[in-house]
Design an enzyme around this catalytic site. Structure first.
Site, short mmCIF file in Angstrom:
data_model
loop_
_atom_site.label_atom_id
_atom_site.label_comp_id
_atom_site.label_asym_id
_atom_site.label_seq_id
_atom_site.Cartn_x
_atom_site.Cartn_y
_atom_site.Cartn_z
N SER A 1 0.83 -1.21 0.00
CA SER A 1 0.00 0.00 0.00
C SER A 1 0.86 1.26 0.00
O SER A 1 2.00 1.26 0.46
CB SER A 1 -0.90 0.03 1.24
OG SER A 1 -1.82 -1.03 1.20
N GLY B 1 -4.27 1.74 -2.02
CA GLY B 1 -4.24 0.52 -1.21
C GLY B 1 -4.80 -0.63 -2.00
O GLY B 1 -4.09 -1.32 -2.73
N ILE C 1 2.90 0.20 6.91
CA ILE C 1 3.84 -0.92 6.92
C ILE C 1 4.05 -1.42 8.35
O ILE C 1 4.72 -0.77 9.17
CB ILE C 1 5.20 -0.50 6.30
CG1 ILE C 1 4.96 0.15 4.93
CG2 ILE C 1 6.12 -1.71 6.22
CD1 ILE C 1 4.14 -0.68 3.96
N THR C 2 3.47 -2.59 8.62
CA THR C 2 3.63 -3.20 9.94
C THR C 2 5.09 -3.59 10.16
O THR C 2 5.70 -4.21 9.28
CB THR C 2 2.72 -4.46 10.04
OG1 THR C 2 1.37 -4.05 9.90
CG2 THR C 2 2.92 -5.16 11.38
N GLY D 1 -2.39 -14.75 3.65
CA GLY D 1 -2.51 -13.84 4.78
C GLY D 1 -3.92 -13.72 5.30
O GLY D 1 -4.13 -13.52 6.50
N ARG E 1 -19.91 -9.95 38.22
CA ARG E 1 -20.61 -8.68 38.47
C ARG E 1 -22.02 -8.94 39.02
O ARG E 1 -22.84 -9.58 38.34
CB ARG E 1 -20.70 -7.89 37.16
CG ARG E 1 -21.58 -6.68 37.21
CD ARG E 1 -20.96 -5.57 38.01
NE ARG E 1 -21.77 -4.35 37.93
CZ ARG E 1 -21.49 -3.24 38.60
NH1 ARG E 1 -20.45 -3.20 39.41
NH2 ARG E 1 -22.25 -2.18 38.47
N GLY F 1 -20.13 0.73 32.15
CA GLY F 1 -19.12 1.78 32.23
C GLY F 1 -17.70 1.24 32.30
O GLY F 1 -16.77 1.84 31.77
N GLU G 1 -5.23 -6.05 5.07
CA GLU G 1 -5.11 -7.24 4.18
C GLU G 1 -6.41 -7.45 3.39
O GLU G 1 -6.88 -8.57 3.23
CB GLU G 1 -4.70 -8.48 4.98
CG GLU G 1 -3.31 -8.31 5.56
CD GLU G 1 -2.50 -9.59 5.67
OE1 GLU G 1 -2.79 -10.54 4.93
OE2 GLU G 1 -1.57 -9.61 6.50
N GLU H 1 -15.09 -4.83 2.13
CA GLU H 1 -15.69 -4.53 0.83
C GLU H 1 -14.95 -5.27 -0.29
O GLU H 1 -15.58 -5.81 -1.22
CB GLU H 1 -15.66 -3.01 0.58
CG GLU H 1 -16.59 -2.20 1.49
CD GLU H 1 -16.11 -2.12 2.94
OE1 GLU H 1 -14.90 -2.31 3.19
OE2 GLU H 1 -16.94 -1.88 3.84
#
Lengths: 384, 313
Positions: A126, A131, A157-158, A242, A268, A340, A363, A367
Site C-alpha cells: 500500500s 491501497g 507498513i507493519t 494472509g 458482576r 461503564g 489485508e 468490501e
C-alpha cells in the site's frame, strides 16, 4: 471428515497458548498504553520458531503447516493483537512469498535469518494514495544497467521500523498500457530506505506501523523476487495466505473479548445476583460463542485447502469477512456487557474493542472481500 | 485436521443431489419417497450417518425444502431408533416440545409441529432424560411454509421407554442437525434463485451482476451459508452435544433468513410473486427459523452450557 488436530498442530497451539498466557498477557495492556514494541518478547518468540512457522527447516523455519500457523495466530490474538499482527506479517507476507518464489541464494540471505528468529519481515504494497487499487501504485523501480532504482513511498507498513528486510512492490514497466509490477527484497538498513514516520493508531498500539520512503534506493538484480513482472502474482498469492491468518487473528481477538465478558457476567452482581443470570445477556453470550466457532471453522477450512496445495481464494475471503466482522460485533457486545467498566482501561475489553476494528480493514477490506467472493460465486454455477 | 469432505463423503453428497433431483424436484413428496430417501441417507454407521444425513438433507432441501424437512425428520428418528437397538420398521418421527412430558413415569401431551408426522406410524418422544416409543394421533399444523412436508402436531398417550438421558441428548442433537441442514439447503437454494434472477435479467438486456449492491448481497449469502454449513458438518462429525448442535442451528437458521431476504432483493418485485420460488423460500426459511423453539431456545441451551454455575433468573 476428520476435525481432530494433528499432533504437531496440537503441540504448537499448546506451546503458544502457554507462552501467550505467561509472557504476553500480563504485559499487553501496559505495552499498549506506552505504545511500546516489546523487543525482548519478540526475541523469545523468534527463539520459539514463530517467525518462520511454515518455512521448511532447511531454511531455518519450523516446517509446520498453515493450519498450525493459524492456530498460533489465534492464541496470540487472544491475548495481544499487536504481537499477533507482527507475527502474522512476518510469516504470511514476508517469509511465505520469499520461500515460494525466492532462489536458494535469496533464501539463504534473506529468508534464513528471518525464519530462524533473528529479525522480522515486512510487506510494502500500500501507498499513501493507493491501497486496494493496485493500479494506482506509483512507487517505481527503474532499470539502470544491471540494477534497479526504487523511488516512492509505502504506507501502513507493519514492523517497518523494527524489521530486518521488507518485500517491496513497485511499478517496473508497462504492458499494453497497464503498469507492470515487480517485487523486491529490501533490507531496512539499505541506502535510500528511510522510515518517514510512525502512525498514531486507534488500536494495535504496541505494533509499529510506519510510512517508509525509498529515494534513489539502488538494488542489484539479485533483490528481485521471482521474475520481472511477477509482482502482482506474488502479492495476490501472499494475500490469499494472509487472509486466513487475519481471520485467525480476528477469532483470537473475539475469543479474548468473549473470555473477559464471560468472566464478568459471573463476577458482576446487580439486582441481587450475577448479571449472567439475565436472559438477554445469556443469549448474547450464546450468539457470541456460536459466531466464534463459525469463524474458527472457516479459517481452519481455508488453511486446510492451502495446506493441500489447493486454491483457497474464495474460502479465505469468506473466512476473513466473517471472522473480522464477527470479531467487531463480539468486541462491541463485550464492552456493552461491562457497562461503564467497558469504556475505561481497567479491563482488557476496551483494548480488544479498539484492536478488533482494523481487522475489517487490513489485508483487504470487507468490501474487497465481498467483491472477491461475489466474483467466485458468479463464476461458479453452484457456489457451494 | 481435515475439515474437507473425503471421497466417500463427496460421493454421498453427489448421490444425494441426484436423488433430490429425481425424487423431489416436481410436486409434493410422497411418504414412500420420504421413507426411501431417509433409509438411504441413514445407511452409514456411527458418526458417518450423522454427516451423511446432513449432506443429503441439505441437498434435498436445496431442491425442495419441504421434502428436505420431511426426510430429515424421518432420518433423525431412524438414527435414534438404531442407537436404541430398535428395528427401523415403518416410518417414525421424533416429537417433543409443546405440552409433552416424557420421564421415567410415562409420556403424555401434544407436541410442537414436526415435519412428516402426518405420514408417520410411530412416534419417538424425546424428553429431557428419557426417550419413549409412543402411540399418537397427528393433527395437521396448518402453518404457512414447508407445504407438503406432512407437518403436524402429535398427541402422544402411551408407549414404552426405549432409552435414557444419553439417548435423549443424541435425539435432540440429530433433530437440531437435520433442521440445520434444511436451513443450509434453503440458503443454497436462495443463492441459486438469486443467480437465476441475475441470469434472467441478463437475458432481458440487464447487467445486475455489475451492480455492487448485488455483488455484496451475493457475497453475504455465500459467507453466511458457508459459516452455517461448516458448523453443521462439524457438529455432525465432532460435537453432538446440546451446545454444539444448538450453535449449528442458530447459525443455520439465521443464515437462511438472511439469505432469502437478500436473494429476494436481488430478484426485485418478482420475488413477491404469489406461488413463486422466492416467496416460497421466504416462508420456508421463516418456519424453519421458528420450529423447535426458535433461536431463543437454542441460545438458552448454549448459555446454559457456558454458565453452568449461574442459573437463569
Amino acid at each position: 471428515m476428520d476435525w481432530k488436530l494433528t499432533a504437531d498442530q496440537s503441540m504448537i497451539r499448546e506451546m503458544v497458548r502457554e507462552f501467550a498466557d505467561a509472557e504476553i498477557a500480563p504485559h499487553a495492556a501496559e505495552w499498549d498504553r506506552r505504545k511500546e514494541f516489546p523487543s525482548a518478547t519478540f526475541e523469545q518468540l523468534g527463539e520459539l520458531g514463530l517467525f518462520g512457522m511454515v518455512v521448511p527447516e532447511e531454511w531455518g523455519g519450523a516446517g509446520l503447516d498453515g493450519t498450525a500457523y493459524c492456530l498460533a495466530l489465534e492464541e496470540l490474538g487472544r491475548v495481544d493483537a499487536s504481537t499477533c499482527v507482527a507475527i502474522s506479517v512476518t510469516n504470511s507476507v514476508y517469509c511465505a512469498p520469499v520461500n515460494k518464489f525466492g532462489t536458494d541464494a535469496q533464501k539463504d540471505r534473506w529468508l534464513r535469518p528471518c525464519a530462524s528468529g533473528q529479525w522480522l519481515g515486512a510487506f510494502c504494497l500500500s501507498e499513501p494514495d493507493a491501497g486496494s487499487d493496485a493500479a494506482g501504485l506509483t512507487t517505481r523501480a527503474e532499470r539502470r544497467g544491471d540494477d534497479y532504482v526504487l523511488n516512492g513511498s509505502k504506507a501502513w507498513i507493519t514492523s517497518g521500523e523494527v524489521c530486518g528486510a521488507m518485500l517491496v512492490f513497485a511499478v517496473s514497466g508497462e504492458v499494453a498500457g497497464k503498469p507492470e509490477f515487480s517485487a523486491f527484497i529490501v533490507p531496512r538498513e539499505h541506502d535510500g530506505v528511510a522510515i518517514i514516520h510512525r502512525e498514531e493508531k486507534m488500536g494495535l498500539r504496541s505494533s509499529c506501523t510506519n510510512q517508509v520512503g525509498f529515494e534513489d534506493c539502488v538494488l542489484s538484480s539479485d533483490h528481485l523476487l521471482g521474475n520481472e513482472g511477477d509482482g502482482l502474482k506474488i502479492a495476490l498469492d501472499s494475500l490469499d495466505g494472509g487472509r486466513a491468518g487475519i481471520a485467525a487473528q480476528s477469532v483470537g481477538i473475539a475469543q479474548g473479548a468473549f473470555d473477559v465478558a464471560h468472566s464478568y457476567l459471573q463476577e458482576r452482581d446487580a439486582f441481587g445476583g450475577p448479571i449472567g443470570r439475565f436472559e438477554g445477556l445469556r443469549h448474547e453470550l450464546g450468539r457470541m460463542a456460536a459466531e466464534i466457532r463459525a469463524g474458527r471453522l472457516l479459517y481452519l477450512r481455508a488453511a486446510t485447502l492451502r495446506d493441500r496445495g489447493l486454491r483457497n481464494t474464495r474460502q479465505a475471503a469468506i473466512a476473513k469477512l466473517h471472522a473480522s466482522e464477527a470479531s467487531n460485533r463480539i468486541a462491541y457486545q463485550a464492552v456493552q456487557m461491562h457497562g461503564g467498566y467497558g469504556y475505561v482501561t481497567d479491563y482488557d475489553v476496551e483494548r480488544f474493542y479498539r484492536d478488533a476494528r482494523v481487522t475489517t480493514i487490513y489485508e483487504g477490506t470487507s468490501e474487497i472481500q465481498r467483491l472477491v467472493i461475489a466474483r467466485a460465486v458468479l463464476q461458479s454455477a453452484t457456489g457451494a | 485436521m481435515n475439515p474437507l469432505l473425503n471421497e466417500d463423503e463427496q460421493a454421498a453428497r453427489a448421490a444425494a443431489r441426484t436423488m433430490a433431483a429425481e425424487a423431489f424436484s416436481v410436486g409434493a413428496a410422497t411418504p414412500e419417497a420420504i421413507g426411501a430417501a431417509a433409509a438411504s441417507v441413514t445407511a452409514a454407521d456411527g458418526v458417518q450417518s450423522n454427516l451423511h444425513m446432513t449432506l443429503a438433507v441439505e441437498e434435498i432441501a436445496r431442491v425442495a425444502p419441504a421434502a428436505g424437512a420431511a426426510v430429515g425428520s424421518v432420518a433423525a428418528a431412524a438414527l435414534v431408533l438404531r442407537e436404541a437397538g430398535q428395528e427401523p420398521n415403518g416410518l417414525a418421527v421424533c416429537v417433543g416440545g409443546g405440552s409433552v412430558s416424557a420421564d421415567e413415569s410415562g409420556v403424555a401431551g401434544t407436541s410442537e409441529p414436526v415435519p412428516a408426522a402426518q405420514y408417520a406410524d410411530r412416534f419417538i418422544v424425546i424428553g429431557d432424560d428419557a426417550v419413549w416409543m409412543a402411540a399418537g394421533a397427528a393433527t395437521s399444523a396448518d402453518l404457512d411454509g414447508l407445504a407438503g412436508s406432512g407437518l403436524a402436531r402429535v398427541e402422544v398417550s402411551s408407549g414404552e421407554q426405549i432409552g435414557g438421558a444419553d439417548l435423549a441428548q443424541l435425539g435432540r442433537a440429530v433433530l437440531r442437525l437435520q433442521q440445520s441442514a434444511v436451513a443450509v439447503g434453503i440458503s443454497a437454494a436462495a443463492q441459486d434463485a438469486a443467480l437465476t434472477a441475475i441470469a434472467d435479467a441478463k437475458e432481458s438486456g440487464g447487467a445486475p451482476d455489475r451492480s455492487q449492491a448485488v455483488q455484496w448481497a451475493l457475497a453475504d449469502i455465500a459467507t453466511e451459508a458457508e459459516a452455517a454449513r461448516v458448523a453443521t458438518w462439524h457438529s455432525a462429525c465432532a460435537d453432538t452435544t446440546d451446545q454444539g448442535s444448538a450453535m449449528a442451528l442458530v447459525l443455520a437458521t439465521d443464515a437462511a433468513a438472511k439469505a432469502v431476504r437478500l436473494a429476494a432483493k436481488i430478484g426485485g418485485v418478482e420475488s413477491a410473486a404469489a406461488g413463486g420460488r422466492m416467496a416460497e423460500l421466504q416462508r420456508d426459511a421463516k418456519l424453519v427459523e421458528l420450529l423447535g423453539g426458535g433461536a431463543a431456545a437454542q441460545l438458552g441451551t448454549i448459555a446454559d452450557a457456558l454458565l453452568p454455575d449461574v442459573p437463569r433468573a
